[in-house]
Design an enzyme around this catalytic site. Sequence first.
Site, short mmCIF file in Angstrom:
data_model
loop_
_atom_site.label_atom_id
_atom_site.label_comp_id
_atom_site.label_asym_id
_atom_site.label_seq_id
_atom_site.Cartn_x
_atom_site.Cartn_y
_atom_site.Cartn_z
CB CYS A 55 -2.10 8.35 -7.96
SG CYS A 55 -1.06 7.12 -7.18
CG HIS A 63 -5.94 6.81 -8.33
ND1 HIS A 63 -5.19 6.00 -9.15
CD2 HIS A 63 -5.33 6.79 -7.12
CE1 HIS A 63 -4.16 5.52 -8.47
NE2 HIS A 63 -4.22 5.98 -7.24
CG ASN A 114 -2.61 2.71 -6.71
OD1 ASN A 114 -2.37 3.25 -7.78
ND2 ASN A 114 -2.70 3.39 -5.58
O1 UT7 Z 1 -2.39 5.99 -4.95
C1 UT7 Z 1 -2.32 7.16 -4.15
C2 UT7 Z 1 -3.39 7.15 -3.22
N1 UT7 Z 1 -3.24 6.02 -2.32
C3 UT7 Z 1 -4.23 5.70 -1.57
O2 UT7 Z 1 -5.27 6.30 -1.70
C4 UT7 Z 1 -4.04 4.64 -0.51
C5 UT7 Z 1 -4.87 5.03 0.69
N2 UT7 Z 1 -4.73 4.14 1.83
C6 UT7 Z 1 -5.27 2.91 1.85
O3 UT7 Z 1 -5.83 2.45 0.85
C7 UT7 Z 1 -5.24 2.16 3.14
O4 UT7 Z 1 -4.86 3.03 4.18
C8 UT7 Z 1 -4.25 0.95 3.11
C9 UT7 Z 1 -4.81 -0.15 2.19
C10 UT7 Z 1 -2.90 1.39 2.60
C11 UT7 Z 1 -4.12 0.37 4.50
O5 UT7 Z 1 -5.39 -0.01 4.99
P1 UT7 Z 1 -5.84 0.44 6.46
O6 UT7 Z 1 -7.18 -0.11 6.68
O7 UT7 Z 1 -5.67 1.94 6.54
O8 UT7 Z 1 -4.81 -0.32 7.37
P2 UT7 Z 1 -3.73 0.24 8.41
O9 UT7 Z 1 -2.59 0.89 7.69
O10 UT7 Z 1 -4.42 1.02 9.47
O11 UT7 Z 1 -3.24 -1.09 9.06
C12 UT7 Z 1 -4.13 -1.91 9.84
C13 UT7 Z 1 -3.36 -3.11 10.34
C14 UT7 Z 1 -2.04 -2.73 11.00
O12 UT7 Z 1 -1.82 -3.64 12.06
P3 UT7 Z 1 -2.15 -3.22 13.59
O13 UT7 Z 1 -1.31 -2.00 13.85
O14 UT7 Z 1 -3.62 -2.94 13.61
O15 UT7 Z 1 -1.75 -4.42 14.36
C15 UT7 Z 1 -1.03 -2.97 9.93
O16 UT7 Z 1 0.26 -3.28 10.45
O17 UT7 Z 1 -3.02 -3.95 9.24
C16 UT7 Z 1 -1.59 -4.18 9.23
N3 UT7 Z 1 -1.16 -4.29 7.85
C17 UT7 Z 1 -1.17 -5.46 7.19
N4 UT7 Z 1 -1.53 -6.68 7.57
C18 UT7 Z 1 -1.44 -7.67 6.63
C19 UT7 Z 1 -0.71 -3.32 7.03
N5 UT7 Z 1 -0.43 -3.83 5.82
C20 UT7 Z 1 -0.70 -5.15 5.89
C21 UT7 Z 1 -0.62 -6.21 4.98
N6 UT7 Z 1 -0.99 -7.44 5.38
N7 UT7 Z 1 -0.20 -6.02 3.72
#
Ligand code: UT7
Length: 348
Positions: free
Chosen positions: A122, A269, A299
Amino acid sequence: MEAPLTHASPPGRAAVLAGLGTYVPPRVVTNEDLSLTMDTSDEWIRTRTGITQRHWADPGTATGDLAVAAGERALKSAGSDAVDLVVLATTTPDHPCPATAPEVASRLGLQNVAAYDIAAVCSGFVYGLASAAGAIAAGIAERVLVIGAETYSTILNPDDRTTSVIFGDGAGAVVLRAGDATEPGALLGHDLGSDGSLKDLIIVPGGGSRQRSAAAAPGAPEPDPADAYFSMQGKPVFRHAVTRMAASSQAMLDRAGWPAESVDWFVGHQANVRILHAVADQLGMPRDRTVVNLDRVGNTSAASIPLALSDAVAAGRITPGDRVLMSAFGGGVTWGSTALVWPDIDAN
Ligand code: UT7
């Protein structure tokens, strides 16, 4: 008498933005569409990322096809198809070998120009700008076409809701020309960095020499088919993205001699609107100075900054004379920033 340096750069010589063009494939995939095939919801995707839709290329369309479309528009915007270098930033090249840039150059009618790919995920576009600016400063090139192009839809694991909802396909390109460091459009410096100890945070584990070589060892287990797909540890990536983009942006502001409050537009980004706002907060910039188009394109990795620039110019937000700061973070991990005063160009 000493022989003159072959590639001495004249004093004040700089890379100046001369053209901008973008392309996204026509197929729109909404959050609702994704919620029909995986355990997710429009509400989750919107509130956690800010994304409402993305564009995905149809089967048969490759990164090079998007790069050619954006490249054509950037050359038209610059008013000339004379370039002597093509730099293509991508994580999704048309083939593992050769690079995609030479074929893109050839299809653009840029026969025999130097052309190479950059793999900084990225951060690829800001790495590409720095590479092109270096070539211009060194006198290696007069005009460079820098393209960021991706078809992440080809490497997303349909069983992985944590990545499939985030990424989109697209391409953005700029033409940089040799000019003077005091002109509007001159890139005012570059801040680049990496930390390879964090490489597992964003990775496609399979398809490279490490897995192929391991698989050839006697008694080696069969590789997991999921290894062909992109994987990301979202939470630590989020944390590192905020810290690194904020620090890199500040380093770039120091280099340009710009106080944070003097920046008109922060073009970060487009990974997550929460990341963009957190970086703006750390820099002490109002959040409404942040350019956001990820709601409509997701993204798009190496394509994200030129797509965001183009969107803001088309909307009449970025205008000539504005101070624009760009910053990115991506796999590797890598990061980088640059800045310029927006020039009077016709963007396509
Ligand atoms: O491009 C390179 C750079 N990339 C980035 O900068 C991405 C950086 N990361 C992020 O933007 C975020 O971490 C994400 C958008 C990828 C994820 O958001 P988050 O707030 O960090 O969520 P999480 O991974 O902690 O997941 C929270 C909950 C989990 O469930 P439990 O364990 O709390 O029950 C996940 O299983 O959300 C669940 N989850 C989803 N639920 C519905 C993860 N993905 C999804 C989904 N739909 N697509």
